[in-house]
Enzyme design. Structure first.
Site, PDB file in Angstrom:
ATOM      1  N   LYS A 137       0.832  -1.219   0.000  1.00  0.00           N
ATOM      2  CA  LYS A 137       0.000   0.000   0.000  1.00  0.00           C
ATOM      3  C   LYS A 137       0.861   1.261   0.000  1.00  0.00           C
ATOM      4  O   LYS A 137       0.616   2.196  -0.759  1.00  0.00           O
ATOM      5  CB  LYS A 137      -0.930   0.025   1.230  1.00  0.00           C
ATOM      6  CG  LYS A 137      -1.895  -1.128   1.308  1.00  0.00           C
ATOM      7  CD  LYS A 137      -2.745  -1.070   2.554  1.00  0.00           C
ATOM      8  CE  LYS A 137      -1.996  -1.204   3.855  1.00  0.00           C
ATOM      9  NZ  LYS A 137      -1.346  -2.506   4.084  1.00  0.00           N
ATOM     10  N   ARG A 170      -9.269   1.247   9.485  1.00  0.00           N
ATOM     11  CA  ARG A 170      -8.850  -0.140   9.657  1.00  0.00           C
ATOM     12  C   ARG A 170      -9.895  -0.952  10.399  1.00  0.00           C
ATOM     13  O   ARG A 170      -9.729  -2.156  10.585  1.00  0.00           O
ATOM     14  CB  ARG A 170      -7.580  -0.137  10.479  1.00  0.00           C
ATOM     15  CG  ARG A 170      -6.395  -0.744   9.769  1.00  0.00           C
ATOM     16  CD  ARG A 170      -5.222  -0.598  10.696  1.00  0.00           C
ATOM     17  NE  ARG A 170      -4.112  -1.364  10.277  1.00  0.00           N
ATOM     18  CZ  ARG A 170      -3.064  -0.847   9.649  1.00  0.00           C
ATOM     19  NH1 ARG A 170      -3.031   0.412   9.316  1.00  0.00           N
ATOM     20  NH2 ARG A 170      -2.063  -1.619   9.346  1.00  0.00           N
ATOM     21  N   ARG A 186      11.507  -6.425   3.972  1.00  0.00           N
ATOM     22  CA  ARG A 186      11.431  -4.953   4.029  1.00  0.00           C
ATOM     23  C   ARG A 186      12.511  -4.387   4.959  1.00  0.00           C
ATOM     24  O   ARG A 186      12.754  -4.900   6.039  1.00  0.00           O
ATOM     25  CB  ARG A 186      10.060  -4.500   4.536  1.00  0.00           C
ATOM     26  CG  ARG A 186      10.016  -2.991   4.751  1.00  0.00           C
ATOM     27  CD  ARG A 186       8.638  -2.431   4.914  1.00  0.00           C
ATOM     28  NE  ARG A 186       7.845  -3.122   5.910  1.00  0.00           N
ATOM     29  CZ  ARG A 186       6.535  -2.958   6.029  1.00  0.00           C
ATOM     30  NH1 ARG A 186       5.884  -2.156   5.206  1.00  0.00           N
ATOM     31  NH2 ARG A 186       5.871  -3.613   6.951  1.00  0.00           N
ATOM     32  N   ARG A 191      11.605  -3.165  10.750  1.00  0.00           N
ATOM     33  CA  ARG A 191      10.582  -2.682  11.687  1.00  0.00           C
ATOM     34  C   ARG A 191      10.314  -3.750  12.746  1.00  0.00           C
ATOM     35  O   ARG A 191      10.298  -4.944  12.440  1.00  0.00           O
ATOM     36  CB  ARG A 191       9.284  -2.382  10.920  1.00  0.00           C
ATOM     37  CG  ARG A 191       9.171  -0.963  10.460  1.00  0.00           C
ATOM     38  CD  ARG A 191       8.038  -0.700   9.516  1.00  0.00           C
ATOM     39  NE  ARG A 191       6.718  -1.227   9.867  1.00  0.00           N
ATOM     40  CZ  ARG A 191       5.624  -1.036   9.128  1.00  0.00           C
ATOM     41  NH1 ARG A 191       5.686  -0.307   8.018  1.00  0.00           N
ATOM     42  NH2 ARG A 191       4.471  -1.544   9.484  1.00  0.00           N
ATOM     43  N   ARG A 193      -0.453  -9.435  13.241  1.00  0.00           N
ATOM     44  CA  ARG A 193      -1.002  -8.448  12.287  1.00  0.00           C
ATOM     45  C   ARG A 193      -1.928  -9.121  11.273  1.00  0.00           C
ATOM     46  O   ARG A 193      -2.954  -8.560  10.890  1.00  0.00           O
ATOM     47  CB  ARG A 193       0.132  -7.731  11.548  1.00  0.00           C
ATOM     48  CG  ARG A 193       0.844  -6.710  12.415  1.00  0.00           C
ATOM     49  CD  ARG A 193       2.194  -6.359  11.871  1.00  0.00           C
ATOM     50  NE  ARG A 193       2.132  -5.492  10.708  1.00  0.00           N
ATOM     51  CZ  ARG A 193       3.139  -5.346   9.849  1.00  0.00           C
ATOM     52  NH1 ARG A 193       4.264  -6.015  10.006  1.00  0.00           N
ATOM     53  NH2 ARG A 193       3.022  -4.534   8.833  1.00  0.00           N
TER      54      ARG A 193
HETATM   55  P1  AP5 Z   1       4.921  -1.577   1.677  1.00  0.00           P
HETATM   56  O1  AP5 Z   1       4.572  -0.697   0.543  1.00  0.00           O
HETATM   57  O2  AP5 Z   1       5.712  -1.044   2.810  1.00  0.00           O
HETATM   58  O3  AP5 Z   1       3.612  -2.355   2.194  1.00  0.00           O
HETATM   59  P2  AP5 Z   1       2.388  -1.842   3.053  1.00  0.00           P
HETATM   60  O4  AP5 Z   1       1.159  -2.507   2.533  1.00  0.00           O
HETATM   61  O5  AP5 Z   1       2.372  -0.351   3.131  1.00  0.00           O
HETATM   62  O6  AP5 Z   1       2.791  -2.511   4.415  1.00  0.00           O
HETATM   63  P3  AP5 Z   1       2.704  -2.026   5.908  1.00  0.00           P
HETATM   64  O7  AP5 Z   1       3.278  -3.154   6.716  1.00  0.00           O
HETATM   65  O8  AP5 Z   1       3.332  -0.676   6.098  1.00  0.00           O
HETATM   66  O9  AP5 Z   1       1.220  -1.932   6.142  1.00  0.00           O
HETATM   67  P4  AP5 Z   1       0.524  -2.040   7.457  1.00  0.00           P
HETATM   68  O10 AP5 Z   1      -0.856  -1.735   7.050  1.00  0.00           O
HETATM   69  O11 AP5 Z   1       0.688  -3.287   8.227  1.00  0.00           O
HETATM   70  O12 AP5 Z   1       1.317  -0.989   8.371  1.00  0.00           O
HETATM   71  P5  AP5 Z   1       1.047   0.503   8.784  1.00  0.00           P
HETATM   72  O13 AP5 Z   1       2.303   1.222   8.687  1.00  0.00           O
HETATM   73  O14 AP5 Z   1      -0.176   1.060   8.134  1.00  0.00           O
HETATM   74  O15 AP5 Z   1       5.714  -2.852   1.037  1.00  0.00           O
HETATM   75  C1  AP5 Z   1       6.186  -3.897   1.863  1.00  0.00           C
HETATM   76  C2  AP5 Z   1       7.540  -4.374   1.314  1.00  0.00           C
HETATM   77  O16 AP5 Z   1       7.349  -4.942   0.009  1.00  0.00           O
HETATM   78  C3  AP5 Z   1       8.571  -3.255   1.109  1.00  0.00           C
HETATM   79  O17 AP5 Z   1       9.837  -3.742   1.430  1.00  0.00           O
HETATM   80  C4  AP5 Z   1       8.493  -2.910  -0.398  1.00  0.00           C
HETATM   81  O18 AP5 Z   1       9.722  -2.443  -0.885  1.00  0.00           O
HETATM   82  C5  AP5 Z   1       8.137  -4.284  -0.979  1.00  0.00           C
HETATM   83  N1  AP5 Z   1       7.303  -4.180  -2.166  1.00  0.00           N
HETATM   84  C6  AP5 Z   1       6.274  -3.318  -2.389  1.00  0.00           C
HETATM   85  N2  AP5 Z   1       5.706  -3.565  -3.587  1.00  0.00           N
HETATM   86  C7  AP5 Z   1       6.388  -4.613  -4.121  1.00  0.00           C
HETATM   87  C8  AP5 Z   1       6.283  -5.340  -5.345  1.00  0.00           C
HETATM   88  N3  AP5 Z   1       5.345  -5.036  -6.253  1.00  0.00           N
HETATM   89  N4  AP5 Z   1       7.125  -6.377  -5.560  1.00  0.00           N
HETATM   90  C9  AP5 Z   1       8.083  -6.706  -4.638  1.00  0.00           C
HETATM   91  N5  AP5 Z   1       8.239  -6.043  -3.469  1.00  0.00           N
HETATM   92  C10 AP5 Z   1       7.402  -5.010  -3.210  1.00  0.00           C
HETATM   93  O19 AP5 Z   1       0.636   0.301  10.316  1.00  0.00           O
HETATM   94  C11 AP5 Z   1       1.553  -0.184  11.256  1.00  0.00           C
HETATM   95  C12 AP5 Z   1       0.864  -0.312  12.615  1.00  0.00           C
HETATM   96  O20 AP5 Z   1       0.399   0.984  13.040  1.00  0.00           O
HETATM   97  C13 AP5 Z   1      -0.364  -1.200  12.688  1.00  0.00           C
HETATM   98  O21 AP5 Z   1      -0.029  -2.568  12.839  1.00  0.00           O
HETATM   99  C14 AP5 Z   1      -1.065  -0.625  13.907  1.00  0.00           C
HETATM  100  O22 AP5 Z   1      -0.462  -1.048  15.106  1.00  0.00           O
HETATM  101  C15 AP5 Z   1      -0.828   0.859  13.756  1.00  0.00           C
HETATM  102  N6  AP5 Z   1      -1.889   1.530  12.976  1.00  0.00           N
HETATM  103  C16 AP5 Z   1      -1.717   2.239  11.835  1.00  0.00           C
HETATM  104  N7  AP5 Z   1      -2.897   2.710  11.403  1.00  0.00           N
HETATM  105  C17 AP5 Z   1      -3.824   2.279  12.288  1.00  0.00           C
HETATM  106  C18 AP5 Z   1      -5.232   2.405  12.365  1.00  0.00           C
HETATM  107  N8  AP5 Z   1      -5.921   3.088  11.442  1.00  0.00           N
HETATM  108  N9  AP5 Z   1      -5.877   1.814  13.399  1.00  0.00           N
HETATM  109  C19 AP5 Z   1      -5.198   1.145  14.348  1.00  0.00           C
HETATM  110  N10 AP5 Z   1      -3.876   0.960  14.340  1.00  0.00           N
HETATM  111  C20 AP5 Z   1      -3.182   1.523  13.303  1.00  0.00           C
END
Ligand code: AP5
Length: 243
Positions: A39, A116, A155, A188, A199
């Site tokens: 994402k 979420r 990552r 991370r 997760r």
């Molecule tokens: P990346 O683009 O980083 O993936 P992502 O979907 O953004 O993954 P996240 O882990 O950041 O999402 P998340 O929803 O768990 O975490 P968030 O930060 O929102 O890509 C992943 C990897 O793949 C990278 O290394 C990239 O280079 C690689 N890649 C990408 N595309 C590729 C491709 N096409 N081919 C190959 N490789 C590729 O949230 C973290 C935490 O914050 C949550 O767990 C929670 O505790 C808290 N939080 C955040 N928002 C909320 C909310 N609204 N409510 C409650 N808690 C929340």
């Protein structure tokens, strides 16, 4: 960090520097999909092309951690994050509400990681309705589990500017060091196996119901997230006839 996101990270009345671009048809979208599906990577590409603002709640919490004093609520949020659990709806909704002006951005927005839960989605609807702004779509990225796990475990994130790399798919020029600010790359805490397991379960239990929520509201668009970031980006742009 893009200058445009200063207001999102800082909250309050800080103006955006430079001011957001004006477009006739600003895109306002929510990005959905499991942890690690890509994402954040897609949000960056889409925002560059659409000139919209990337509003990530995960980035918001991570940047708050790097800032100065940490409130009790934020400390609680960071503990939940490290374990892979969700931050409470109350805290997340409050933080987004404090930044609601970002939802009126003249360039539009891509919300990444919010909402979420169904409660967060309802709160977002209320905020948008108060601002007289409509959501265009919720894009749900889909990918088989084994590919998701490979993306998460490979990552690496910059300890200073939060830029994202992947050890094989998007390697930095010098292994272990950020291309942009030369700081060390780290894994991370929530990309450790136990936190990933939590997760995935949380996603299944709390976030997947949102897919039905947006389908019922006629907003859901599914995008297959296989292939390179550029291929997924082109697929997404075509879906909205944005190319
Ligand atoms: P990346 O683009 O980083 O993936 P992502 O979907 O953004 O993954 P996240 O882990 O950041 O999402 P998340 O929803 O768990 O975490 P968030 O930060 O929102 O890509 C992943 C990897 O793949 C990278 O290394 C990239 O280079 C690689 N890649 C990408 N595309 C590729 C491709 N096409 N081919 C190959 N490789 C590729 O949230 C973290 C935490 O914050 C949550 O767990 C929670 O505790 C808290 N939080 C955040 N928002 C909320 C909310 N609204 N409510 C409650 N808690 C929340």
């Amino acid at each position: 960090m893009s200058a445009k996101r200063q207001r999102w990270f800082s909250g309050g009345e800080l103006p955006c520097v430079p001011p957001p671009p004006f477009t006739d048809h600003p895109c306002r979208m929510v990005l959905l999909g499991p942890p690690g599906v890509g994402k954040g990577t897609q949000a960056k590409l889409l925002c560059e092309r659409l000139r919209a603002c990337h509003l990530s709640t995960g980035d918001l919490f991570r940047s708050a951690r790097c800032g100065g004093a940490v409130s009790a609520a934020l400390r609680e949020a960071l503990v939940a994050m490290r374990r892979g659990e969700l931050v409470s709806d109350e805290i997340v909704i409050e933080m987004v509400r404090e930044r609601a002006e970002c939802l009126q951005c003249l360039g539009g927005f891509l919300l990444d990681g919010f909402p979420r839960t169904v409660q967060q989605a309802i709160a977002l609807e209320e905020m948008l309705s108060d601002l007289n702004v409509a959501l265009d779509a919720a894009i749900c990225f889909e990918l088989p589990l084994e590919e998701i796990l490979a993306r998460l475990t490979g990552r690496r994130t910059c300890s200073a500017c939060q830029a994202v790399f992947h050890v094989t798919a998007q390697p930095p020029q010098v292994a272990g060091w950020c291309d942009y600010c030369r700081a060390a790359l780290v894994q991370r805490a929530d990309d450790q196996p136990e936190a990933i397991r939590v997760r995935m379960k949380v996603y299944h239990d709390e976030t997947q119901p949102l897919i039905d929520f947006y389908e019922q509201h006629g907003k859901l668009q599914r995008v297959l997230a296989t292939g390179s970031p550029e291929e997924i980006f082109e697929r997404t742009m075509k879906l909205f006839s944005l190319v």
